[in-house]
Write a protein that holds these residues in place. Structure first.
Motif, PDB file in Angstrom:
ATOM      1  N   UNK A 251      -0.035 -39.731 -21.764  1.00 24.01           N
ATOM      2  CA  UNK A 251      -1.937 -38.951 -21.873  1.00 24.01           C
ATOM      3  C   UNK A 251      -1.295 -38.547 -20.664  1.00 24.01           C
ATOM      4  N   UNK A 252      -1.467 -37.259 -20.915  1.00 21.62           N
ATOM      5  CA  UNK A 252      -1.339 -35.746 -19.499  1.00 21.62           C
ATOM      6  C   UNK A 252      -3.094 -34.985 -19.848  1.00 21.62           C
ATOM      7  N   UNK A 253      -3.362 -35.683 -18.542  1.00 22.39           N
ATOM      8  CA  UNK A 253      -5.484 -35.229 -17.873  1.00 22.39           C
ATOM      9  C   UNK A 253      -5.194 -33.530 -18.176  1.00 22.39           C
ATOM     10  N   UNK A 254      -3.605 -32.865 -18.227  1.00 20.39           N
ATOM     11  CA  UNK A 254      -4.479 -31.107 -17.840  1.00 20.39           C
ATOM     12  C   UNK A 254      -4.375 -31.037 -19.208  1.00 20.39           C
ATOM     13  N   UNK A 255      -4.851 -29.473 -19.385  1.00 23.34           N
ATOM     14  CA  UNK A 255      -4.929 -28.524 -20.478  1.00 23.34           C
ATOM     15  C   UNK A 255      -2.949 -27.821 -20.326  1.00 23.34           C
ATOM     16  N   UNK A 256      -2.415 -27.991 -21.200  1.00 20.00           N
ATOM     17  CA  UNK A 256      -1.007 -27.423 -21.332  1.00 20.00           C
ATOM     18  C   UNK A 256      -0.794 -26.106 -21.875  1.00 20.00           C
ATOM     19  N   UNK A 257      -0.583 -25.282 -21.163  1.00 24.44           N
ATOM     20  CA  UNK A 257      -0.293 -23.689 -21.527  1.00 24.44           C
ATOM     21  C   UNK A 257       0.404 -23.070 -21.072  1.00 24.44           C
ATOM     22  N   UNK A 258       1.245 -22.066 -22.490  1.00 26.43           N
ATOM     23  CA  UNK A 258       2.535 -21.291 -22.025  1.00 26.43           C
ATOM     24  C   UNK A 258       1.548 -20.011 -21.292  1.00 26.43           C
ATOM     25  N   UNK A 259       2.341 -19.123 -20.572  1.00 21.39           N
ATOM     26  CA  UNK A 259       1.835 -18.395 -19.410  1.00 21.39           C
ATOM     27  C   UNK A 259       1.387 -17.417 -19.892  1.00 21.39           C
ATOM     28  N   UNK A 260       2.068 -17.211 -20.773  1.00 19.66           N
ATOM     29  CA  UNK A 260       1.571 -15.851 -22.412  1.00 19.66           C
ATOM     30  C   UNK A 260      -0.264 -16.343 -23.010  1.00 19.66           C
ATOM     31  N   UNK A 261      -0.685 -17.754 -22.775  1.00 23.26           N
ATOM     32  CA  UNK A 261      -1.654 -18.232 -23.220  1.00 23.26           C
ATOM     33  C   UNK A 261      -3.005 -17.977 -22.067  1.00 23.26           C
ATOM     34  N   UNK A 262      -2.182 -18.475 -20.473  1.00 27.23           N
ATOM     35  CA  UNK A 262      -2.866 -18.218 -20.152  1.00 27.23           C
ATOM     36  C   UNK A 262      -3.183 -17.018 -19.388  1.00 27.23           C
ATOM     37  N   UNK A 263      -2.380 -16.157 -19.828  1.00 25.06           N
ATOM     38  CA  UNK A 263      -2.515 -14.148 -18.680  1.00 25.06           C
ATOM     39  C   UNK A 263      -3.708 -14.247 -19.925  1.00 25.06           C
ATOM     40  N   UNK A 264      -3.329 -14.055 -21.604  1.00 24.86           N
ATOM     41  CA  UNK A 264      -4.489 -13.510 -22.859  1.00 24.86           C
ATOM     42  C   UNK A 264      -5.385 -14.301 -22.202  1.00 24.86           C
ATOM     43  N   UNK A 265      -6.274 -15.356 -22.176  1.00 25.43           N
ATOM     44  CA  UNK A 265      -7.348 -15.949 -21.423  1.00 25.43           C
ATOM     45  C   UNK A 265      -7.513 -15.639 -20.443  1.00 25.43           C
ATOM     46  N   UNK A 266      -7.195 -14.624 -19.275  1.00 24.14           N
ATOM     47  CA  UNK A 266      -8.077 -13.596 -18.169  1.00 24.14           C
ATOM     48  C   UNK A 266      -8.822 -12.312 -18.527  1.00 24.14           C
ATOM     49  N   UNK A 267      -7.967 -11.935 -19.579  1.00 23.73           N
ATOM     50  CA  UNK A 267      -8.851 -11.207 -20.081  1.00 23.73           C
ATOM     51  C   UNK A 267      -8.561  -9.569 -19.317  1.00 23.73           C
ATOM     52  N   UNK A 268      -7.961  -9.209 -18.775  1.00 18.76           N
ATOM     53  CA  UNK A 268      -7.058  -8.311 -17.992  1.00 18.76           C
ATOM     54  C   UNK A 268      -7.689  -6.981 -18.240  1.00 18.76           C
ATOM     55  N   UNK A 269      -8.155  -6.464 -17.151  1.00 16.16           N
ATOM     56  CA  UNK A 269      -7.960  -4.412 -18.073  1.00 16.16           C
ATOM     57  C   UNK A 269      -6.318  -3.924 -17.628  1.00 16.16           C
ATOM     58  N   UNK A 270      -6.024  -3.673 -18.361  1.00 15.84           N
ATOM     59  CA  UNK A 270      -4.306  -3.283 -18.045  1.00 15.84           C
ATOM     60  C   UNK A 270      -4.838  -1.914 -17.816  1.00 15.84           C
ATOM     61  N   UNK A 271      -4.028  -1.619 -17.018  1.00 24.90           N
ATOM     62  CA  UNK A 271      -4.103   0.139 -16.529  1.00 24.90           C
ATOM     63  C   UNK A 271      -3.142   1.297 -17.676  1.00 24.90           C
ATOM     64  N   UNK A 272      -1.545   0.222 -17.757  1.00 30.41           N
ATOM     65  CA  UNK A 272      -0.791   0.873 -18.432  1.00 30.41           C
ATOM     66  C   UNK A 272      -0.785   0.008 -19.882  1.00 30.41           C
ATOM     67  N   UNK A 273       0.289   0.995 -20.766  1.00 32.62           N
ATOM     68  CA  UNK A 273       0.486   0.434 -21.625  1.00 32.62           C
ATOM     69  C   UNK A 273       1.757   0.103 -22.015  1.00 32.62           C
ATOM     70  N   UNK A 274       1.863  -0.908 -22.349  1.00 35.79           N
ATOM     71  CA  UNK A 274       3.611  -1.731 -22.874  1.00 35.79           C
ATOM     72  C   UNK A 274       4.819  -0.792 -23.830  1.00 35.79           C
ATOM     73  N   UNK A 275       3.830   0.133 -24.798  1.00 33.38           N
ATOM     74  CA  UNK A 275       4.250   1.121 -25.334  1.00 33.38           C
ATOM     75  C   UNK A 275       5.467   0.083 -26.395  1.00 33.38           C
ATOM     76  N   UNK A 276       6.243   1.099 -26.426  1.00 31.53           N
ATOM     77  CA  UNK A 276       7.477   0.404 -27.819  1.00 31.53           C
ATOM     78  C   UNK A 276       8.199  -0.529 -26.971  1.00 31.53           C
TER      79      UNK A 276
END
Length: 360
Positions: free
Chosen positions: A214-239
């Motif tokens: 039993x792991x007491x902490x929630x497991x998150x991949x960095x993509x999920x964690x970063x997405x959850x922060x809802x940061x306002x990015x100043x640049x677009x990733x593009x193609x």
């Protein structure tokens, strides 16, 4: 024997050609033995005559699998050839038949302290595994994002979550290592553990349950964690092209967060693909289809150690499918995959974390 648990799957897989074209290893070795059907046929032979378990060619073939689980994910009947191979590896180990290179690597992993070194105390714990550590830019990118979002975090370095041992067939040793690892994380008091490597994500989320830990902490991949922060990015990733992770897609029901994050970054598909012939979404599709694994053996965790020549060929296979090697932007979820593609090709590769940091 462990393979006996999958007798019905073996019976079906040994006659099925449907995922033959998806075998990452067979696509570069051109050996029929490296296809799911023939691996299953060989395992069926072992079921009929247990003495064949010791055949060196059989053992070599079983340890040459890239363990992508791509066949299982796309199988309409969910015959689990990936689990069959894992069971065969466990049988090989338990019979004392592990080849020298596998045994030496396992011995090294077992001797390595499973307890991670934890620095700081916070609700968020960021784990820097060996693959992430080898790619120094990954942890730096995560730190940049955390500071932007004003997130305090502690770090865990080194250690051994047991995944490589499990994949090699050393299941009891893997369980022991994971127990030590999880105990350290639980004692840290962290409420969330964030990981860059998809194999660590799968280990802490799924293997822990299999082992009754039993792991007491929630497991998150960095993509999920970063997405959850809802940061306002100043640049677009593009193609860009996104190469799916074996562990996030094939082992974890096509985890949505890498694509959620790419959406937040306003990423675009260079070819304008939106649907396939089944009217299912294709996001940033690379190559000729959205089924193949382009991870260079991520599913096998330590394939770069055991089969470096094949990993190099797999990387070249990916490079050969790029439309424009010099200019295409390739995004991956795994530090392991970035390392292998960067080392063996001329492709421009970034992880999701690095991409997000570059858009701040």
């Amino acid at each position: 024997m462990n393979i006996d648990k999958f007798q019905e799957d073996v019976k079906k897989c040994r006659f099925c050609f449907m995922c033959r074209h998806l075998s990452g290893v067979a696509n570069v070795t051109f050996r029929e033995a490296d296809t799911p059907r023939v691996r299953s046929s060989m395992i069926w032979g072992v079921m009929l005559d247990n003495s064949k378990l010791a055949n060196p060619d059989f053992i070599d073939t079983i340890y040459t699998s890239d363990m992508s689980a791509v066949g299982y994910y796309h199988c309409v009947n969910k015959w689990n050839e990936n689990a069959i191979v894992l069971a065969a590896r466990q049988d090989i180990v338990e019979a004392g038949l592990a080849p020298d290179d596998v045994a030496k690597l396992a011995k090294k992993l077992i001797a390595t302290s499973a307890e991670p070194k934890i620095s700081g105390k916070a609700d968020v714990l960021y784990y820097i595994d060996d693959d992430t550590s080898a790619l120094a830019t990954e942890a730096k990118a995560f730190d940049k994002i955390a500071k932007k979002a004003k997130v305090k975090y502690a770090t865990a370095t080194a250690g051994n979550c047991g995944k490589a041992l499990k994949v090699l067939g050393y299941v009891e040793e893997a369980k022991s290592a994971m127990a030590t690892f999880i105990d350290a994380v639980n004692k840290s008091g962290a409420k969330t553990i964030v990981v860059s490597s998809p194999y660590v994500y799968d280990a802490l989320l799924n293997d822990s349950k299999e082992f009754g830990l039993k792991l007491s902490a929630k497991v998150m991949h960095t993509s999920e964690f970063i997405a959850s922060l809802k940061i306002k990015f100043s640049k677009q990733a593009g193609e860009l092209y996104y190469l799916e992770s074996d562990y996030l897609k094939n082992y974890n029901d096509n985890l949505k967060f890498p694509r959620v994050l790419l959406g937040q970054l306003k990423a675009k598909s260079p070819d304008g693909f939106t649907t396939d012939i089944l009217d299912e979404p294709i996001d940033y599709m690379f190559g000729t289809n959205n089924e193949e694994s382009y991870t260079c053996g991520e599913g096998a965790v330590v394939m770069n150690v055991l089969r470096p020549d094949i990993v190099k060929k797999m990387a070249k296979y990916v490079e050969a499918r790029a439309n424009d090697v010099k200019n295409d932007v390739i995004i991956v979820a795994s530090p392991y995959t970035k390392t292998q593609l960067s080392k063996n090709t001329k492709l421009k590769v970034s992880t999701l974390t690095e991409l997000a940091a570059s858009c701040l």
